[in-house]
Design an enzyme around this catalytic site. Structure first.
Site, PDB file in Angstrom:
ATOM      1  N   TYR A 168     -44.459  31.699  87.877  1.00 50.26           N
ATOM      2  CA  TYR A 168     -45.736  30.974  87.818  1.00 50.26           C
ATOM      3  C   TYR A 168     -46.915  31.941  87.808  1.00 50.26           C
ATOM      4  O   TYR A 168     -47.810  31.848  86.963  1.00 50.26           O
ATOM      5  CB  TYR A 168     -45.826  30.024  89.013  1.00 50.26           C
ATOM      6  CG  TYR A 168     -47.134  29.283  89.122  1.00 50.26           C
ATOM      7  CD1 TYR A 168     -47.339  28.080  88.460  1.00 50.26           C
ATOM      8  CD2 TYR A 168     -48.170  29.780  89.916  1.00 50.26           C
ATOM      9  CE1 TYR A 168     -48.543  27.392  88.572  1.00 50.26           C
ATOM     10  CE2 TYR A 168     -49.377  29.098  90.035  1.00 50.26           C
ATOM     11  CZ  TYR A 168     -49.559  27.908  89.355  1.00 50.26           C
ATOM     12  OH  TYR A 168     -50.757  27.237  89.463  1.00 50.26           O
ATOM     13  N   LYS A 204     -49.685  32.918  84.706  1.00 45.06           N
ATOM     14  CA  LYS A 204     -51.129  32.827  84.930  1.00 45.06           C
ATOM     15  C   LYS A 204     -51.804  34.168  84.651  1.00 45.06           C
ATOM     16  O   LYS A 204     -52.886  34.226  84.036  1.00 45.06           O
ATOM     17  CB  LYS A 204     -51.415  32.388  86.369  1.00 45.06           C
ATOM     18  CG  LYS A 204     -50.982  30.969  86.701  1.00 45.06           C
ATOM     19  CD  LYS A 204     -51.771  29.934  85.909  1.00 45.06           C
ATOM     20  CE  LYS A 204     -51.452  28.531  86.345  1.00 45.06           C
ATOM     21  NZ  LYS A 204     -52.183  27.501  85.566  1.00 45.06           N
TER      22      LYS A 204
END
Length: 213
Positions: free
Chosen positions: A121, A125
């Site tokens: 994750y 990002k």
């Protein structure tokens, strides 16, 4: 005339940005998958199919882009689908906004975002941040919040609702260098993001203490 686009204007943060821009009498283009009811008169809605848009889509002339797209691993179902939304769609909107004349871009990312992270994750990002910086905007404003609280956006899972209630208690132990991971109300965050309409040139990062100033 100043015109901003918001990708993800039906989400928790994007919807708050939309409302605040309209209240400040700004002209806005709201980009969504599905129509939103009760939009402010200052808003023009652009409903798109993101897959088709990746191939041959374009945006109207604009000055500022707010990228607020995002999903969760649970909703996406797998890593490929998650990356498709959080990286591919977001980057494509950013590129097309730049091609349409936008000089500034404001992105909601995540606390801990890092393109070299072992966490999938946070790596996605971070990779998005790096890719957007490389597009060539005059000003890029990257917001790295912790857990988001507040009303609006999609229907929250029971676990998320519980965590929202616990967040303020957990914030008490996030001190020192961990302070930047404290939870933040989406309306407060959106207000700071809207202020980047007047941001200085360059790449500007924003954390918890910046949100509450």
């Amino acid at each position: 005339m100043h015109l901003s686009i918001i990708a993800g204007s039906s989400g928790l943060v994007g919807n708050n940005i939309l409302n605040q821009l309209c209240e400040d009498n700004h002209n806005v283009i709201a980009i969504n998958r599905k129509p939103i009811s009760g939009l402010h008169p200052k808003t023009t809605e652009l409903v798109i199919d993101f897959e088709s848009f990746l191939i041959d889509g374009s945006l109207p002339a604009c000055n500022h882009a707010f990228i607020c797209l995002g999903t969760t691993m649970k909703i996406a179902g797998n890593k490929n689908n998650f990356r498709r939304v959080d990286f591919d769609y977001s980057l494509d909107i950013a590129k097309k906004a730049f091609e349409s004349g936008a000089k500034k871009l404001t992105l909601i990312s995540s606390g801990g975002a890092d393109s070299s992270s072992k966490n999938f994750y946070l790596r996605v990002k971070g990779e998005l941040e790096d890719a957007i910086i490389n597009i060539g905007f005059e000003s890029v404003n990257i917001f790295r919040p912790g857990f988001l609280t507040g009303a609006g956006g999609r229907k929250r899972a029971t676990s998320e609702k519980i965590f929202m209630k616990l967040a303020k208690f957990l914030d008490l132990i996030l001190i020192g260098s961990a302070r930047k991971y404290r939870s933040i109300n989406a309306e407060v965050l959106a207000r700071k993001m809207v202020s980047t309409l007047k941001s200085k040139p360059g790449v500007n990062y924003y954390y918890y203490d910046d949100f509450i100033k």
